[in-house]
Design an enzyme around this catalytic site. Structure first.
Site, PDB file in Angstrom:
ATOM      1  CB  CYS A 163      37.594  36.036   8.500  1.00 53.07           C
ATOM      2  SG  CYS A 163      36.798  34.829   7.361  1.00 53.07           S
ATOM      3  CD  GLU A 191      29.407  38.729   4.555  1.00 51.64           C
ATOM      4  OE1 GLU A 191      28.116  38.853   4.160  1.00 51.64           O
ATOM      5  OE2 GLU A 191      30.039  37.878   5.079  1.00 51.64           O
ATOM      6  CB  CYS A 239      28.740  23.679   0.716  1.00 44.77           C
ATOM      7  SG  CYS A 239      30.230  23.510   0.039  1.00 44.77           S
ATOM      8  CB  CYS A 260      31.185  30.497  -3.192  1.00 41.79           C
ATOM      9  SG  CYS A 260      32.394  28.773  -3.032  1.00 41.79           S
TER      10      CYS A 260
HETATM   11  N1  SAH Z   1      35.515  27.657   0.460  1.00 37.93           N
HETATM   12  C1  SAH Z   1      36.295  27.688   1.470  1.00 37.93           C
HETATM   13  C2  SAH Z   1      36.216  28.888   2.407  1.00 37.93           C
HETATM   14  C3  SAH Z   1      34.839  29.066   3.133  1.00 37.93           C
HETATM   15  S1  SAH Z   1      34.374  29.462   4.578  1.00 37.93           S
HETATM   16  C4  SAH Z   1      35.951  26.432   2.369  1.00 37.93           C
HETATM   17  O1  SAH Z   1      35.145  25.570   2.061  1.00 37.93           O
HETATM   18  O2  SAH Z   1      37.048  25.900   3.095  1.00 37.93           O
HETATM   19  C5  SAH Z   1      35.173  28.684   5.735  1.00 37.93           C
HETATM   20  C6  SAH Z   1      34.495  27.497   6.564  1.00 37.93           C
HETATM   21  O3  SAH Z   1      33.174  27.794   7.005  1.00 37.93           O
HETATM   22  C7  SAH Z   1      34.428  26.369   5.746  1.00 37.93           C
HETATM   23  O4  SAH Z   1      34.942  25.164   6.534  1.00 37.93           O
HETATM   24  C8  SAH Z   1      32.925  26.285   5.394  1.00 37.93           C
HETATM   25  O5  SAH Z   1      32.454  24.875   5.177  1.00 37.93           O
HETATM   26  C9  SAH Z   1      32.373  26.574   6.715  1.00 37.93           C
HETATM   27  N2  SAH Z   1      30.893  27.337   6.796  1.00 37.93           N
HETATM   28  C10 SAH Z   1      30.171  27.537   5.816  1.00 37.93           C
HETATM   29  N3  SAH Z   1      28.887  28.005   6.197  1.00 37.93           N
HETATM   30  C11 SAH Z   1      28.825  27.320   7.416  1.00 37.93           C
HETATM   31  C12 SAH Z   1      27.905  27.683   8.350  1.00 37.93           C
HETATM   32  N4  SAH Z   1      26.789  28.050   8.039  1.00 37.93           N
HETATM   33  N5  SAH Z   1      28.341  27.202   9.602  1.00 37.93           N
HETATM   34  C13 SAH Z   1      29.438  26.713   9.884  1.00 37.93           C
HETATM   35  N6  SAH Z   1      30.534  26.810   9.061  1.00 37.93           N
HETATM   36  C14 SAH Z   1      30.166  27.081   7.991  1.00 37.93           C
END
Ligand code: SAH
Length: 384
Positions: A127, A114, A138, A134
């Site tokens: 973005c 996406e 998390c 990934c």
């Molecule tokens: N792997 C990278 C980029 C990921 S996406 C990173 O972790 O930084 C960018 C941001 O969105 C990250 O801070 C991630 O933790 C956050 N994110 C992911 N899922 C989310 C959700 N369900 N709600 C809010 N933020 C989220």
């Protein structure tokens, strides 16, 4: 919310993914010298590599048949060897009156990724995804749930940016033609776990014409879970891109759960690496903090975060949690969020709450692709 489905692409979605073969080699995978070498290998004069680059990075045009400055007999070879099609648009979902649009792409091997394009009054940001899936696991992130499928190539990452720049230039966003001004690596994937491809893409984005799109390095943000080895490498690139660190909590005990890689590089180590990056580049870094109700949004955590950050060159970006399907976690209460902000501000820490753009189109990373992979009876594209 409106949706456009590309008829040609739809049948591809439901095809069985083919056996994994490497993505076609694209000239955006190469550095400018490599592009000239490739031209020479193909019996094409080296200067033509600059013409290809101008079509692609300046005019966002990869249809070689329209390249009138290229001899007709060279165009098919160029299509095959320089600008092969890397991705097909499966669907576009829009919200915020069309100023936010999310594109779902199918790559050559059936993999879905996406990108999200957002137009604001003063800037337009895309973005992009750096990996399909990934590996960072998390628990609150939709992409993390499915694990890592594969790294994207530099060409596949760059193609998302070029597609967004084309959408802007064509005037396909409300408000008329505009310039793509910012790129954030906050889509699917951990950019620093796909370091070389991401850096090639960053060079393609930042290099002035004809070698790249000429977007300022300061307008490019790489967001990471905190891979310290990657941050240290990034420091040596001599490229003042903005670093964002997904901290999500100031204490190791909870961070071990929210961002499992914390057991390898803990809060202190990640912040030290980010400080070194800030000192080297002169760039303030961002701390990303998803606000999860009753999990990481307590006043004492804000106080701890404030004490950690008060003398650092950092800015906190609070992101109301976008709940993923099936998750028991949800966004913080607005009163808790307000208290959290107030405490941080008390320490003089700059803080913003991210607007929830794209929420109704499953804007949180990975959600649209996840829905596409497992269509539910109530419809894969229902807003959450
Ligand atoms: N792997 C990278 C980029 C990921 S996406 C990173 O972790 O930084 C960018 C941001 O969105 C990250 O801070 C991630 O933790 C956050 N994110 C992911 N899922 C989310 C959700 N369900 N709600 C809010 N933020 C989220």
């Amino acid at each position: 919310m409106s949706e456009k489905i590309q008829p040609d692409a739809l049948k591809l979605v439901f095809d069985e993914p083919k056996q994994r073969v490497k993505p076609p080699k694209h000239f955006a995978d190469l550095d400018p010298a490599g592009r000239k070498e490739l031209a020479l290998e193909l019996g094409i004069p080296a200067f033509r590599a600059n013409q290809v680059a101008t079509h692609f990075f300046t005019h966002f045009n990869d249809d070689t048949q329209t390249w009138t400055d290229i001899p007709k007999e060279m165009r098919s070879l160029m299509a095959e060897k320089f600008t092969p099609k890397l991705m097909t648009l499966v669907r576009t979902v829009e919200c915020d009156g069309g100023t936010t649009r999310k594109d779902l792409w199918r790559l050559h091997d059936g993999v879905l990724v996406e990108s999200v394009l957002m137009r604001y009054s003063d800037r337009t940001t895309v973005c992009v995804s750096s990996q399909a899936g990934c590996g960072m696991n998390c628990p609150f992130c939709a992409t993390g749930q499915a694990g890592l499928t594969r790294n994207l190539t530099a060409g596949e990452i760059t193609a998302q940016v070029v597609a967004a720049a084309r959408t802007c230039a064509n005037g396909d966003l409300p408000g008329g033609p505009t310039r793509l001004s910012n790129v954030v690596f906050m889509g699917m994937g951990e950019p620093l776990a796909n370091y070389n491809a991401v850096m090639r893409a960053v060079r393609n984005i930042t290099a002035p014409a004809p070698d790249g799109l000429g977007i300022g390095a300061r307008s490019v943000t790489v967001s990471t879970v905190g891979l310290v080895s990657g941050i240290e490498k990034l420091m040596k690139e001599d490229l003042p891109i903005t670093l964002a660190v997904s901290l999500h909590t100031p204490d190791d005990e909870l961070r071990d759960t929210l961002v499992p890689i914390n057991s390898r590089w803990n809060v202190k180590e990640v912040l030290t690496a980010a400080d070194n990056y800030a000192n080297k580049t002169g760039r303030r870094y961002s701390i990303e903090y998803a606000m999860i109700r009753d999990i990481n949004d307590q006043a004492w955590r804000s106080d701890l975060l404030g004490r950690l950050l008060k003398n650092r060159n950092a800015h906190v970006n609070l992101i109301p949690l976008n709940p993923t399907p099936g998750s028991k976690w949800t966004a913080s209460r607005s009163t808790d969020e307000a208290t959290f902000v107030q405490i941080l501000e008390g320490y003089g820490v700059p803080v913003t709450v991210r607007d929830t753009r794209g929420r109704e189109i499953d804007g949180a990373c990975g959600q649209l692709a996840a829905a596409e992979r497992s269509p539910e009876p109530n419809g894969a594209t229902d807003s959450k």
